[in-house]
Design an enzyme around this catalytic site. Structure first.
Site, mmCIF file in Angstrom:
data_model
loop_
_atom_site.group_PDB
_atom_site.id
_atom_site.type_symbol
_atom_site.label_atom_id
_atom_site.label_comp_id
_atom_site.label_asym_id
_atom_site.label_seq_id
_atom_site.Cartn_x
_atom_site.Cartn_y
_atom_site.Cartn_z
ATOM 1 C CG ASN A 164 -69.293 -51.891 66.894
ATOM 2 O OD1 ASN A 164 -70.063 -51.274 67.681
ATOM 3 N ND2 ASN A 164 -68.523 -51.188 65.819
ATOM 4 C CE LYS A 165 -68.623 -48.830 70.175
ATOM 5 N NZ LYS A 165 -69.317 -48.556 68.873
ATOM 6 C CB ILE A 166 -66.675 -54.635 74.789
ATOM 7 C CG1 ILE A 166 -66.123 -55.819 75.527
ATOM 8 C CG2 ILE A 166 -67.047 -53.719 76.005
ATOM 9 C CD1 ILE A 166 -64.562 -55.548 76.265
#
Length: 375
Positions: A186-188
């Site tokens: 879910n990170k950038i």
């Protein structure tokens, strides 16, 4: 439930598939390989960190930072209370004792004033501080680093959410002795699962590398003088990460644009002091990994909005529940003034994925506006 708009889904947009195919063709599938080395070098270049170690999670990176720093049984470790539990788990792995510090409303991150209050009131000197750069926005890191230097406290930055965030043109995670990044799904940017340890000291970083590969001695057979962990990142995951990192500035720019669209659409609610967005402190550039806001009226229940948005196929979440309020830490020592509890009880994270367009933000914001009119 099948959401139409997820909070922060992975987004493949460059050479990821090509690099994964190259890793398959080389048959370097398991941990270590050319792409692991490339990812470490590219992260060092982007963040200007002297050292980088690719690992299977940000939590693993925090654990290694504490172990190579000599943090152990019964030691006090200060930490942001307003954070994800991964920031704290590593403290428990080492048998140390977390001491929770509250946030301030100027940054939503750890309060330097409360940090000083804790340092002056605790019965013994803490060994370290783990400060989180929350939701991709920089904490008051220069002030916090100065306090740690003054009191002789080891500074570790949890920059899991803040790849691409800078304070005074210096990347988050490079102010302290160690910093950590997360490449969770879910990170950038993502490697599907993974993380990175950033370090100033080469010897300590290499010691962390040694522990991350089961503390195997450099011999032709398996010999162990110490115990370690299976913490290395696979070459396949690293190949994804190399492709993702090539697009980091594009991804940061889009997340910041999404935030601006929310601001523009909800400007009347901001002007009427119905809600406020997470602030960006002066002299910093956050990555706006997630757009977050809080409602200023106690009559507004964020959980009711989360439920309403879910019925429309839109994923959202409350802000983090502070660590000092978690049942696991009911007996913990903390230095708090109610700020993070207030944020938790009034705040929400909105869909912020890089594939969103202005029309999507308008739809989400319209539902928020209708929800507020019915309060």
């Amino acid at each position: 439930m099948g959401f139409r708009f997820f909070l922060s889904p992975p987004q493949m947009s460059g050479n990821e598939q090509q690099y994964v195919q190259e890793a398959f063709e080389s048959n370097y599938i398991a941990p270590l390989g050319a792409f692991v080395n490339t990812l470490e070098e590219n992260v060092k270049s982007y963040t200007a960190s002297p050292n980088a170690l690719a690992l299977n999670s940000g939590t693993s990176a925090l654990h290694l930072a504490l172990r190579v720093s000599g943090i152990g049984q019964g030691d006090f470790v200060l930490a942001s209370s307003f954070t994800f539990i991964g920031s704290i788990d590593a403290i428990l792995y080492q048998g140390a004792i977390p001491i929770f510090i509250d946030s301030d409303l100027e940054s939503w991150n750890l309060s330097p004033k409360l940090l000083i209050r804790a340092l002056e009131s605790l019965p013994k000197k803490p060994k370290a501080l783990i400060v989180t750069h929350l939701y991709g926005q920089c904490a008051k890191i220069a002030e916090i680093a100065e306090i740690c230097a003054q009191y002789g406290i080891l500074l570790i930055e949890d920059a899991a959410e803040s790849l691409g965030a800078f304070y005074d043109k210096k990347h988050s995670g490079t102010f302290g002795e160690f910093g950590i990044l997360s490449f969770n799904g879910n990170k950038i940017i993502t490697t599907s699962g993974g993380g990175m340890l950033l370090g100033k000291n080469q010897e300590k970083t290499e010691k962390a590398r040694y522990y991350s590969t089961q503390a195997r001695e450099n011999l032709p057979f398996y010999e162990h003088l110490d115990y370690g962990y299976n913490y290395r990142l696979s070459n396949i995951c690293a190949a994804i990460g190399v492709g993702q990192l090539e697009q980091i500035e594009v991804k940061v720019s889009k997340r910041r644009k999404i935030f601006e669209w929310y601001q523009e659409t909800l400007h009347k609610e901001v002007e009427s002091q119905t809600l406020e967005f997470m602030p960006e402190i002066p002299n910093s550039r956050g990555n706006r990994w997630l757009t977050t806001l809080r409602f200023l009226s106690p009559k507004v229940n964020p959980l009711a909005l989360v439920e309403l948005l879910a019925k429309a196929g839109i994923e959202s979440r409350p802000l983090w529940k502070p660590m000092h309020l978690q049942p696991l830490f009911r007996d913990s020592i903390s230095c708090v003034d109610g700020t993070s509890q207030k944020l938790f009880e009034s705040g929400i994270c909105l869909p912020s994925g890089g594939a969103l367009e202005k029309c999507d933000i308008d739809e989400i914001a319209s539902l928020i506006q209708k929800f507020l009119k019915n309060r």
